[in-house]
Enzyme design. Structure first.
Site, short mmCIF file in Angstrom:
data_model
loop_
_atom_site.label_atom_id
_atom_site.label_comp_id
_atom_site.label_asym_id
_atom_site.label_seq_id
_atom_site.Cartn_x
_atom_site.Cartn_y
_atom_site.Cartn_z
N SER A 16 0.61 -1.29 0.11
CA SER A 16 -0.01 0.03 -0.02
C SER A 16 0.71 1.38 -0.18
CB SER A 16 -0.87 0.15 1.25
OG SER A 16 -1.54 1.30 1.26
N SER A 18 -0.56 4.09 0.83
CA SER A 18 -1.26 5.16 1.54
C SER A 18 -0.40 5.71 2.66
CB SER A 18 -2.59 4.51 2.19
OG SER A 18 -3.38 4.28 1.09
N LYS A 67 -13.81 -3.46 2.06
CA LYS A 67 -14.77 -2.46 2.16
C LYS A 67 -16.25 -2.88 2.37
CE LYS A 67 -11.73 -0.14 -1.33
NZ LYS A 67 -11.62 0.64 -2.44
N GLU A 79 -23.67 9.79 2.53
CA GLU A 79 -24.63 9.62 1.61
C GLU A 79 -23.74 8.82 0.64
OE1 GLU A 79 -27.36 11.93 -1.34
OE2 GLU A 79 -26.08 13.15 -0.57
N THR A 158 -21.02 -9.85 -16.62
CA THR A 158 -21.98 -10.29 -15.69
C THR A 158 -23.21 -9.22 -16.02
OG1 THR A 158 -20.83 -11.63 -14.37
CG2 THR A 158 -23.30 -11.61 -14.06
N MET A 227 -8.67 2.82 -13.82
CA MET A 227 -8.36 2.95 -12.46
C MET A 227 -7.33 2.11 -11.91
SD MET A 227 -12.22 2.59 -10.61
CE MET A 227 -13.55 3.54 -11.09
N GLY A 250 -5.01 5.27 -13.12
CA GLY A 250 -5.63 5.46 -11.73
C GLY A 250 -4.71 6.01 -10.63
P1 NDP Z 1 -14.30 -6.12 -7.92
O1 NDP Z 1 -13.90 -7.60 -7.80
O2 NDP Z 1 -15.54 -5.66 -6.92
O3 NDP Z 1 -15.31 -6.09 -9.50
C1 NDP Z 1 -14.38 -6.53 -10.78
C2 NDP Z 1 -15.11 -6.01 -11.75
O4 NDP Z 1 -14.03 -6.58 -13.07
C3 NDP Z 1 -16.51 -6.79 -12.04
O5 NDP Z 1 -17.40 -6.10 -12.75
C4 NDP Z 1 -15.93 -8.17 -13.09
O6 NDP Z 1 -16.93 -8.56 -13.98
C5 NDP Z 1 -15.02 -7.40 -13.80
N1 NDP Z 1 -13.82 -8.32 -14.60
C6 NDP Z 1 -12.90 -8.93 -13.61
N2 NDP Z 1 -12.31 -9.67 -14.60
C7 NDP Z 1 -12.54 -9.32 -15.66
C8 NDP Z 1 -12.25 -9.63 -17.16
N3 NDP Z 1 -11.24 -10.40 -17.43
N4 NDP Z 1 -12.60 -9.11 -18.16
C9 NDP Z 1 -13.90 -8.01 -17.91
N5 NDP Z 1 -14.29 -7.81 -16.79
C10 NDP Z 1 -13.66 -8.47 -15.83
O7 NDP Z 1 -13.19 -5.17 -8.05
P2 NDP Z 1 -13.02 -3.50 -7.68
O8 NDP Z 1 -14.47 -3.05 -8.04
O9 NDP Z 1 -12.92 -3.33 -6.07
O10 NDP Z 1 -11.67 -3.18 -8.25
C11 NDP Z 1 -11.77 -2.60 -9.83
C12 NDP Z 1 -10.52 -2.01 -10.00
O11 NDP Z 1 -10.57 -0.91 -9.70
C13 NDP Z 1 -9.09 -3.02 -9.72
O12 NDP Z 1 -8.22 -2.75 -10.84
C14 NDP Z 1 -8.80 -1.88 -8.48
O13 NDP Z 1 -7.43 -2.15 -8.35
C15 NDP Z 1 -9.25 -0.69 -9.00
N6 NDP Z 1 -9.27 0.38 -8.09
C16 NDP Z 1 -8.42 1.59 -8.04
C17 NDP Z 1 -8.72 2.49 -7.20
C18 NDP Z 1 -7.61 3.80 -7.40
O14 NDP Z 1 -7.63 4.51 -6.36
N7 NDP Z 1 -6.88 3.87 -8.12
C19 NDP Z 1 -9.60 2.53 -6.06
C20 NDP Z 1 -10.29 1.21 -6.09
C21 NDP Z 1 -10.23 0.27 -7.16
P3 NDP Z 1 -18.11 -9.68 -13.28
O15 NDP Z 1 -18.98 -8.66 -12.44
O16 NDP Z 1 -18.52 -10.22 -14.54
O17 NDP Z 1 -17.32 -10.46 -12.46
#
Ligand code: NDP
Length: 287
Positions: A16, A18, A67, A79, A158, A227, A250
């Site tokens: 991290s 942070s 989270k 909110e 999905t 991101m 990101g």
């Molecule tokens: P989640 O596990 O909650 O969600 C993952 C998402 O990615 C789902 O929509 C999933 O689809 C989709 N997914 C995963 N693999 C694939 C693939 N191979 N092809 C297409 N879709 C895919 O993760 P988060 O939402 O927590 O995190 C997402 C990204 O955001 C990460 O890379 C994380 O590092 C980044 N992030 C960056 C931050 C920053 O400050 N820069 C802050 C928070 C997050 P499905 O629903 O079909 O499984």
């Protein structure tokens, strides 16, 4: 002056950034804080938080995979945390023996600030495509809608998860009356035409993959935001750049969400650009 203690809680947590970011904010603002990493066992998030509170902790950043547990643990929610269904910032408000755990979510506002302020890209009136329907995507929907885009399409592997987000935000949009007309869900493969702003909130880039989107979503006037961040552009950023789009990763979101958390805790807004530049230089040197 006494030093107030904060932590970032996650599992894993060793990488991290942070602590470095918040130490820089503290130096810059003169706030007397100490900020460390806290590795919680996968089944021990609540215990870790309560122990930290009992030893005087004032607040915590929360990262993967906690989270949702932080959302459930909070006594009160902002909110934006309610809308996101997830908490990345905890503040421990004390009144005598009583401790009130306040949950907030600064990820979405961090993203929107990085896009609008740092990259200078407009969201108002823009056709926006959001890829992904996980925690990160969910957190950015309300801050994006608050900027009045012309359109916000949520595409996900999905489809039912994208549909559920559309239903949730269209239903909760009393304060933003145009939302039902603006918001829709789609499959990656069925996306048609280009967008002004394309945000990759899938975790595909973590495993060096690309969501299966048609290249036609990017035009020469588009701006593509991943991101994920790193020393090299992600496949998503490479694809967008080949189509002539502007690109950004990101890292700025990471710094901006931290700055917003710092504000939630201290009531002071640090400057983000010097910290962003320091981290970017380190990434480049490591890559
Ligand atoms: P989640 O596990 O909650 O969600 C993952 C998402 O990615 C789902 O929509 C999933 O689809 C989709 N997914 C995963 N693999 C694939 C693939 N191979 N092809 C297409 N879709 C895919 O993760 P988060 O939402 O927590 O995190 C997402 C990204 O955001 C990460 O890379 C994380 O590092 C980044 N992030 C960056 C931050 C920053 O400050 N820069 C802050 C928070 C997050 P499905 O629903 O079909 O499984």
């Amino acid at each position: 002056m006494s030093t107030d203690r904060y932590v970032v809680i996650g599992n894993p947590i060793a990488h991290s950034k942070s602590p470095q970011i918040h130490a820089a904010f503290a130096r810059q603002t003169g706030e007397a804080i100490a900020y460390e990493r806290l590795l919680a066992p996968l089944d021990g998030f609540e215990d870790a938080v309560r122990t930290f509170i009992a030893t005087g902790g004032r607040g915590a950043s929360v990262t993967v995979p906690f989270k949702l547990e932080a959302f459930a643990l909070a006594d009160a929610l902002s909110e934006r945390a309610t809308a996101a269904g997830a908490v990345n910032t905890l503040r421990f408000d004390r009144a005598g023996e009583q401790v009130n755990i306040v949950g907030d979510n600064t990820d979405g506002v961090g993203l929107v600030r990085d896009i609008m302020v740092n990259a200078g890209v407009a969201v108002s009136g823009a056709r926006v495509l959001l890829l992904g329907a996980g925690g990160a995507a969910r957190g950015v929907i309300l801050p994006l809608l608050a900027e009045s885009p012309a359109q916000l399409v949520i595409a996900n592997r999905t489809l039912s998860r994208a549909d559920a987000l559309v239903a949730q935000f269209a239903g909760a949009a009393q304060t933003l009356p145009a939302v039902p007309a603006v918001l829709s869900a789609a499959r990656f493969e069925s996306l048609d035409g280009n967008f002004d702003l394309i945000i990759n909130a899938t975790s595909a880039s973590l495993s060096s993959e690309l969501p299966p989107i048609p290249a036609s979503v990017f035009g020469s006037g588009s701006f593509a935001y991943d991101m994920m961040y790193g020393a090299q552009p992600t496949l998503f950023m490479q694809m967008a750049a080949q189509a002539g789009a502007g690109v950004r990763d990101g890292l700025g979101m990471l710094v901006e969400q931290a700055a917003e958390s710092f504000f939630v805790w201290r009531g002071v807004r640090p400057q983000t650009m010097p910290v962003y530049r320091e981290l970017r230089a380190q990434l480049a040197a490591a890559g």
